[in-house]
Design a protein around this motif. Structure first.
Motif, PDB file in Angstrom:
ATOM      1  N   LEU A  66      24.167  53.104  85.007  1.00 45.19           N
ATOM      2  CA  LEU A  66      24.720  54.411  85.386  1.00 45.19           C
ATOM      3  C   LEU A  66      24.253  54.815  86.788  1.00 45.19           C
ATOM      4  O   LEU A  66      25.047  55.305  87.600  1.00 45.19           O
ATOM      5  CB  LEU A  66      24.293  55.466  84.350  1.00 45.19           C
ATOM      6  CG  LEU A  66      24.857  56.878  84.534  1.00 45.19           C
ATOM      7  CD1 LEU A  66      26.377  56.875  84.487  1.00 45.19           C
ATOM      8  CD2 LEU A  66      24.300  57.807  83.459  1.00 45.19           C
ATOM      9  N   LYS A  67      22.975  54.566  87.080  1.00 46.43           N
ATOM     10  CA  LYS A  67      22.434  54.888  88.406  1.00 46.43           C
ATOM     11  C   LYS A  67      23.099  54.044  89.491  1.00 46.43           C
ATOM     12  O   LYS A  67      23.211  54.474  90.648  1.00 46.43           O
ATOM     13  CB  LYS A  67      20.922  54.649  88.433  1.00 46.43           C
ATOM     14  CG  LYS A  67      20.108  55.600  87.567  1.00 46.43           C
ATOM     15  CD  LYS A  67      20.074  57.003  88.163  1.00 46.43           C
ATOM     16  CE  LYS A  67      19.115  57.909  87.412  1.00 46.43           C
ATOM     17  NZ  LYS A  67      19.092  59.266  88.005  1.00 46.43           N
ATOM     18  N   LEU A  68      23.549  52.858  89.127  1.00 43.61           N
ATOM     19  CA  LEU A  68      24.213  51.965  90.088  1.00 43.61           C
ATOM     20  C   LEU A  68      25.715  52.247  90.181  1.00 43.61           C
ATOM     21  O   LEU A  68      26.442  51.543  90.889  1.00 43.61           O
ATOM     22  CB  LEU A  68      23.991  50.502  89.672  1.00 43.61           C
ATOM     23  CG  LEU A  68      22.543  49.985  89.776  1.00 43.61           C
ATOM     24  CD1 LEU A  68      22.409  48.643  89.070  1.00 43.61           C
ATOM     25  CD2 LEU A  68      22.135  49.872  91.240  1.00 43.61           C
ATOM     26  N   GLY A  69      26.180  53.267  89.448  1.00 44.66           N
ATOM     27  CA  GLY A  69      27.600  53.611  89.478  1.00 44.66           C
ATOM     28  C   GLY A  69      28.462  52.752  88.589  1.00 44.66           C
ATOM     29  O   GLY A  69      29.693  52.797  88.687  1.00 44.66           O
ATOM     30  N   GLN A  70      27.830  51.982  87.724  1.00 50.44           N
ATOM     31  CA  GLN A  70      28.586  51.090  86.835  1.00 50.44           C
ATOM     32  C   GLN A  70      28.823  51.813  85.495  1.00 50.44           C
ATOM     33  O   GLN A  70      28.227  51.502  84.470  1.00 50.44           O
ATOM     34  CB  GLN A  70      27.817  49.792  86.629  1.00 50.44           C
ATOM     35  CG  GLN A  70      27.572  49.022  87.924  1.00 50.44           C
ATOM     36  CD  GLN A  70      26.582  47.878  87.755  1.00 50.44           C
ATOM     37  OE1 GLN A  70      26.078  47.619  86.653  1.00 50.44           O
ATOM     38  NE2 GLN A  70      26.287  47.187  88.846  1.00 50.44           N
ATOM     39  N   GLU A  71      29.713  52.808  85.528  1.00 48.79           N
ATOM     40  CA  GLU A  71      29.892  53.692  84.370  1.00 48.79           C
ATOM     41  C   GLU A  71      30.433  52.957  83.149  1.00 48.79           C
ATOM     42  O   GLU A  71      30.020  53.237  82.020  1.00 48.79           O
ATOM     43  CB  GLU A  71      30.810  54.860  84.747  1.00 48.79           C
ATOM     44  CG  GLU A  71      30.188  55.810  85.763  1.00 48.79           C
ATOM     45  CD  GLU A  71      31.040  57.036  86.007  1.00 48.79           C
ATOM     46  OE1 GLU A  71      32.219  57.050  85.573  1.00 48.79           O
ATOM     47  OE2 GLU A  71      30.538  57.988  86.633  1.00 48.79           O
ATOM     48  N   ARG A  72      31.361  52.040  83.355  1.00 45.90           N
ATOM     49  CA  ARG A  72      31.932  51.311  82.227  1.00 45.90           C
ATOM     50  C   ARG A  72      30.864  50.462  81.524  1.00 45.90           C
ATOM     51  O   ARG A  72      30.811  50.395  80.298  1.00 45.90           O
ATOM     52  CB  ARG A  72      33.090  50.422  82.713  1.00 45.90           C
ATOM     53  CG  ARG A  72      33.787  49.628  81.621  1.00 45.90           C
ATOM     54  CD  ARG A  72      34.381  50.548  80.556  1.00 45.90           C
ATOM     55  NE  ARG A  72      35.377  51.457  81.112  1.00 45.90           N
ATOM     56  CZ  ARG A  72      36.651  51.141  81.303  1.00 45.90           C
ATOM     57  NH1 ARG A  72      37.081  49.931  80.975  1.00 45.90           N
ATOM     58  NH2 ARG A  72      37.492  52.015  81.794  1.00 45.90           N
ATOM     59  N   VAL A  73      29.982  49.788  82.321  1.00 42.28           N
ATOM     60  CA  VAL A  73      28.898  48.973  81.758  1.00 42.28           C
ATOM     61  C   VAL A  73      27.953  49.853  80.949  1.00 42.28           C
ATOM     62  O   VAL A  73      27.548  49.512  79.823  1.00 42.28           O
ATOM     63  CB  VAL A  73      28.128  48.239  82.876  1.00 42.28           C
ATOM     64  CG1 VAL A  73      26.905  47.511  82.308  1.00 42.28           C
ATOM     65  CG2 VAL A  73      29.048  47.262  83.608  1.00 42.28           C
ATOM     66  N   ALA A  74      27.605  51.013  81.537  1.00 43.82           N
ATOM     67  CA  ALA A  74      26.691  51.934  80.862  1.00 43.82           C
ATOM     68  C   ALA A  74      27.296  52.431  79.551  1.00 43.82           C
ATOM     69  O   ALA A  74      26.625  52.485  78.506  1.00 43.82           O
ATOM     70  CB  ALA A  74      26.376  53.116  81.784  1.00 43.82           C
ATOM     71  N   GLU A  75      28.557  52.802  79.596  1.00 39.76           N
ATOM     72  CA  GLU A  75      29.224  53.323  78.404  1.00 39.76           C
ATOM     73  C   GLU A  75      29.281  52.280  77.292  1.00 39.76           C
ATOM     74  O   GLU A  75      28.998  52.585  76.117  1.00 39.76           O
ATOM     75  CB  GLU A  75      30.643  53.785  78.775  1.00 39.76           C
ATOM     76  CG  GLU A  75      31.405  54.425  77.624  1.00 39.76           C
ATOM     77  CD  GLU A  75      32.794  54.899  78.046  1.00 39.76           C
ATOM     78  OE1 GLU A  75      33.455  55.563  77.230  1.00 39.76           O
ATOM     79  OE2 GLU A  75      33.210  54.596  79.192  1.00 39.76           O
ATOM     80  N   ASN A  76      29.609  51.041  77.638  1.00 41.46           N
ATOM     81  CA  ASN A  76      29.684  49.988  76.630  1.00 41.46           C
ATOM     82  C   ASN A  76      28.340  49.740  75.956  1.00 41.46           C
ATOM     83  O   ASN A  76      28.263  49.554  74.733  1.00 41.46           O
ATOM     84  CB  ASN A  76      30.199  48.690  77.259  1.00 41.46           C
ATOM     85  CG  ASN A  76      31.680  48.771  77.617  1.00 41.46           C
ATOM     86  OD1 ASN A  76      32.405  49.596  77.067  1.00 41.46           O
ATOM     87  ND2 ASN A  76      32.123  47.934  78.543  1.00 41.46           N
ATOM     88  N   MET A  77      27.258  49.734  76.767  1.00 42.43           N
ATOM     89  CA  MET A  77      25.935  49.498  76.190  1.00 42.43           C
ATOM     90  C   MET A  77      25.516  50.658  75.279  1.00 42.43           C
ATOM     91  O   MET A  77      24.954  50.443  74.197  1.00 42.43           O
ATOM     92  CB  MET A  77      24.905  49.298  77.300  1.00 42.43           C
ATOM     93  CG  MET A  77      23.487  49.061  76.770  1.00 42.43           C
ATOM     94  SD  MET A  77      23.375  47.663  75.585  1.00 42.43           S
ATOM     95  CE  MET A  77      23.321  46.278  76.729  1.00 42.43           C
ATOM     96  N   LEU A  78      25.789  51.907  75.707  1.00 41.22           N
ATOM     97  CA  LEU A  78      25.412  53.061  74.883  1.00 41.22           C
ATOM     98  C   LEU A  78      26.162  53.045  73.552  1.00 41.22           C
ATOM     99  O   LEU A  78      25.592  53.337  72.493  1.00 41.22           O
ATOM    100  CB  LEU A  78      25.690  54.367  75.638  1.00 41.22           C
ATOM    101  CG  LEU A  78      24.774  54.643  76.841  1.00 41.22           C
ATOM    102  CD1 LEU A  78      25.295  55.800  77.676  1.00 41.22           C
ATOM    103  CD2 LEU A  78      23.339  54.934  76.377  1.00 41.22           C
ATOM    104  N   LYS A  79      27.426  52.689  73.578  1.00 41.82           N
ATOM    105  CA  LYS A  79      28.194  52.606  72.334  1.00 41.82           C
ATOM    106  C   LYS A  79      27.677  51.462  71.454  1.00 41.82           C
ATOM    107  O   LYS A  79      27.675  51.566  70.215  1.00 41.82           O
ATOM    108  CB  LYS A  79      29.673  52.393  72.649  1.00 41.82           C
ATOM    109  CG  LYS A  79      30.350  53.645  73.201  1.00 41.82           C
ATOM    110  CD  LYS A  79      31.823  53.392  73.508  1.00 41.82           C
ATOM    111  CE  LYS A  79      32.511  54.676  73.980  1.00 41.82           C
ATOM    112  NZ  LYS A  79      33.927  54.447  74.320  1.00 41.82           N
ATOM    113  N   GLN A  80      27.222  50.382  72.105  1.00 39.16           N
ATOM    114  CA  GLN A  80      26.659  49.256  71.357  1.00 39.16           C
ATOM    115  C   GLN A  80      25.370  49.681  70.649  1.00 39.16           C
ATOM    116  O   GLN A  80      25.117  49.270  69.507  1.00 39.16           O
ATOM    117  CB  GLN A  80      26.383  48.099  72.332  1.00 39.16           C
ATOM    118  CG  GLN A  80      26.091  46.772  71.662  1.00 39.16           C
ATOM    119  CD  GLN A  80      25.842  45.677  72.680  1.00 39.16           C
ATOM    120  OE1 GLN A  80      24.748  45.156  72.795  1.00 39.16           O
ATOM    121  NE2 GLN A  80      26.902  45.350  73.452  1.00 39.16           N
ATOM    122  N   ILE A  81      24.562  50.498  71.328  1.00 38.97           N
ATOM    123  CA  ILE A  81      23.319  51.002  70.715  1.00 38.97           C
ATOM    124  C   ILE A  81      23.659  51.830  69.477  1.00 38.97           C
ATOM    125  O   ILE A  81      22.987  51.728  68.437  1.00 38.97           O
ATOM    126  CB  ILE A  81      22.512  51.844  71.724  1.00 38.97           C
ATOM    127  CG1 ILE A  81      22.011  50.958  72.877  1.00 38.97           C
ATOM    128  CG2 ILE A  81      21.336  52.535  71.042  1.00 38.97           C
ATOM    129  CD1 ILE A  81      21.396  51.744  74.028  1.00 38.97           C
TER     130      ILE A  81
END
Length: 614
Positions: A66-81
């Motif tokens: 998220l800090k790197l601006g990679q919102e899609r990556v961040a969102e996928n990992m949070l949903k995986q958690i």
């Protein structure tokens, strides 16, 4: 012995592995803390399947992305958690960051739905963070897509109010304030300009040149009553060290005369303008008021069209739509047991009031069964509909024991008569020669208690009398809300109106038996040799309020309006504006011991007592 050695070696290996994972995790956290998000992200990724640190590593991996601006990556990992570790005790933080992502991606409908699941402080912080940063155009777009969201509506209104006073959309601001029921703070875009004395221009149709014509004087008595009331209030204010200088200017009801007043510069030093009353002069004065930032207020009109797009223009009285809206709020609090109603209206003016009433009361889940324009013909039909009756025979449906039970029910009246043949009309007799008796009830076409109340927006003596007569015929308790004008109608008696507990829409109500009115009445008699008319009271009350407001808020007295608090009246009930351009205080009265009482005040007091009890 071999088993013991193996167990010892296994424990040693696991301990060394755990120590190694802990070291990697702490280093990854250090990189994250100093802002090396790419390195941190890679390190957390390596630990995402670790037995001890998988949940935390996955979480910080998402934050690094998220800090790197990679919102899609961040969102996928949070949903995986959420899916992989549903019992993890930090799931609320996961929900928070998913909500944060929805806001940042502009998925507002989804974001607000997610935010409702968060603790209040977290939810408010997110909303403040994102909506507080949005531009007016951004909020405009957000509101268009989420028109019922109170958070967006409130921030949208704040953004509008932060516009320069002359540029803001006053109509939209009023709409938002009404829809989301929020309070406005004092307007800091209007300067605080205080003076030792204020110049108030009275731009009214005095018709000086026509005073030798007695008919003109009679027709113009309203203006002179207004003026006399204003001068008496001016005198009383001066005794309180509030100095208002009143300067009368005659428009003669003509736009051309009013234009000359402006062109000659006679109004340039005015701090406020009272008037005009007619559309021709109003057009020129409103433009002058807007260009020169001089507040104007109409003393007698309820037509909101007069205000137009001029942010410095106000009505002293409630607008027609306000009257309908406030009457509906009163009715919604009163008629809670039966939410079915009829609404009738007569003129175009009445239709504005009736439509506002309908829109407001329907929001409280009331059902408007009938909404109809009144004519003499339709009024007759309404009377027929209300009073028309039909018979229901009971002995063919119930036993005699059941019929006797029905007769004991309050409001039910079982009647009997000899049964007759349908064709010949002859009385039917039994084998013993006795008349056969039938039991029946007479019922109204509009069933008793099927309608909770009627709102009749009409100033017609005949039509009002029709309504009262119609309701009096019935045995139920239909409520009626009408106009205060009905009290002046010759066909209606006060006792009749009190017996039926009719409520009156009374925007100009004042208590003629109150102590303050009696004191002012004596002053009018001393000064002008007559008791005050309603226009004397309007003029007096307007200038009295103007003086009190200018003393506290200066030239731009409307600074005191936006808090939405009631400014108590001297004779009349008072003022309440909020973000509106007309007075929102609309008394609803009822006769009690043949004396008018303001029911709004009673309702509010009763509600306050209920709240205290709770």
């Amino acid at each position: 012995m071999r088993t013991l050695i193996f167990s010892f070696l296994l424990i040693s290996v696991l301990t060394i592995s755990a120590q190694s994972s802990q070291g990697e995790y702490l280093e990854a956290k250090r990189q994250f803390g100093i802002g090396n998000y790419a390195e941190a992200k890679q390190a957390f990724r390596n630990l995402s399947d670790d037995n001890l640190f998988a949940e935390y590593a996955s979480f910080y991996y998402a934050l690094s992305a998220l800090k790197l601006g990679q919102e899609r990556v961040a969102e996928n990992m949070l949903k995986q958690i959420q899916t992989k570790y549903p019992d993890w005790n930090k799931q609320q933080e996961v929900d928070y960051w998913l909500t944060h992502l929805s806001f940042s991606q502009g998925k507002l409908w989804q974001a607000f739905r997610q935010a409702e699941e968060l603790p209040e402080t977290w939810r408010n912080y997110l909303i403040d963070t994102f909506l507080g940063k949005m531009t007016l155009s951004g909020l405009d777009s957000a509101y268009a897509l989420n028109a019922n969201n109170s958070y967006i509506g409130t921030y949208y209104a704040k953004a509008i109010q932060n516009q320069p006073y002359d540029e803001r959309d006053q109509f939209l601001l009023m709409e938002l304030a009404e829809k989301f029921d929020f309070s406005m703070v004092p307007d800091e875009n209007l300067p605080l300009v205080k003076k030792d004395q204020y110049a108030v221009a009275l731009v009214l149709p005095f018709m000086y040149e026509s005073l030798e014509n007695p008919q003109t004087v009679i027709r113009n008595s309203i203006i002179f009553d207004l003026y006399q009331g204003m001068t008496l209030a001016q005198e009383e204010l001066e005794s309180q060290q509030i100095k208002l200088n009143l300067f009368p200017f005659d428009t003669q009801k003509k736009g051309s005369v009013t234009y000359d007043l402006i062109k000659d510069g006679k109004l340039e030093k005015a701090d406020a303008i009272i008037g005009p009353l007619y559309s021709g002069p109003s057009k020129y004065i409103s433009q002058f008021s807007k260009e020169n930032k001089i507040t104007m207020i109409n003393p007698v009109s309820s037509n909101e069209g007069i205000v137009g797009d001029n942010p410095y223009s106000y009505l002293f009285k409630p607008a027609y739509s306000t009257q309908g809206r406030e009457a509906a709020k009163y009715a919604a609090r009163k008629f809670t047991e039966n939410k079915n109603l009829f609404i009738f209206y007569e003129t175009d003016r009445d239709s504005i009031i009736a439509n506002a009433y309908k829109e407001t009361i329907e929001r409280d889940s009331f059902l408007v069964v009938r909404f109809e324009r009144l004519t003499n013909e339709s009024a007759q039909q309404i009377q027929i509909d209300f009073t028309e009756q039909y018979e229901v025979r009971l002995d063919t449906m119930y036993s005699q024991e059941e019929i006797d039970s029905i007769a004991l029910i309050p409001g039910r009246f079982v009647r009997t008569r000899s049964l007759r043949e349908e064709d010949s009309g002859k009385i039917v007799r039994d084998r013993n020669g006795e008349d056969v008796v039938e039991s029946y009830e007479v019922k109204f076409t509009v069933a008793p208690d099927s309608i909770g109340h009627v709102f009749a927006a009409t100033s017609s003596n005949l039509l009002a009398n029709n309504f009262i007569s119609t309701v009096e015929v019935r045995s139920d308790s239909i409520g009626i809300i009408g106009y205060k004008d009905w009290l002046n109608f010759s066909l209606l008696s006060y006792a009749q109106l009190e017996r039926l507990q009719v409520d009156f829409l009374s925007p100009s109500y004042y208590d003629v038996e109150g102590d303050e009115y009696n004191r002012i009445e004596q002053k009018f008699i001393q000064h002008f040799g007559k008791t005050p008319s309603e226009y004397h009271v309007y003029g007096y009350e307007l200038v009295w309020h103007l003086g009190q407001l200018m003393k506290e808020h200066g030239k731009y007295f409307q600074r005191g309006f936006l808090d939405g608090e009631v400014k108590s009246g001297h004779i009349m009930e008072g003022l309440r504006y909020g973000p509106y351009k007309d007075n929102q205080l609309v008394p609803i009265t009822q006769l009690k011991n043949l004396r008018l009482r303001n029911q709004n005040i009673k309702q509010e007091a009763d509600q306050a007592n209920e709240d205290i009890d709770k």
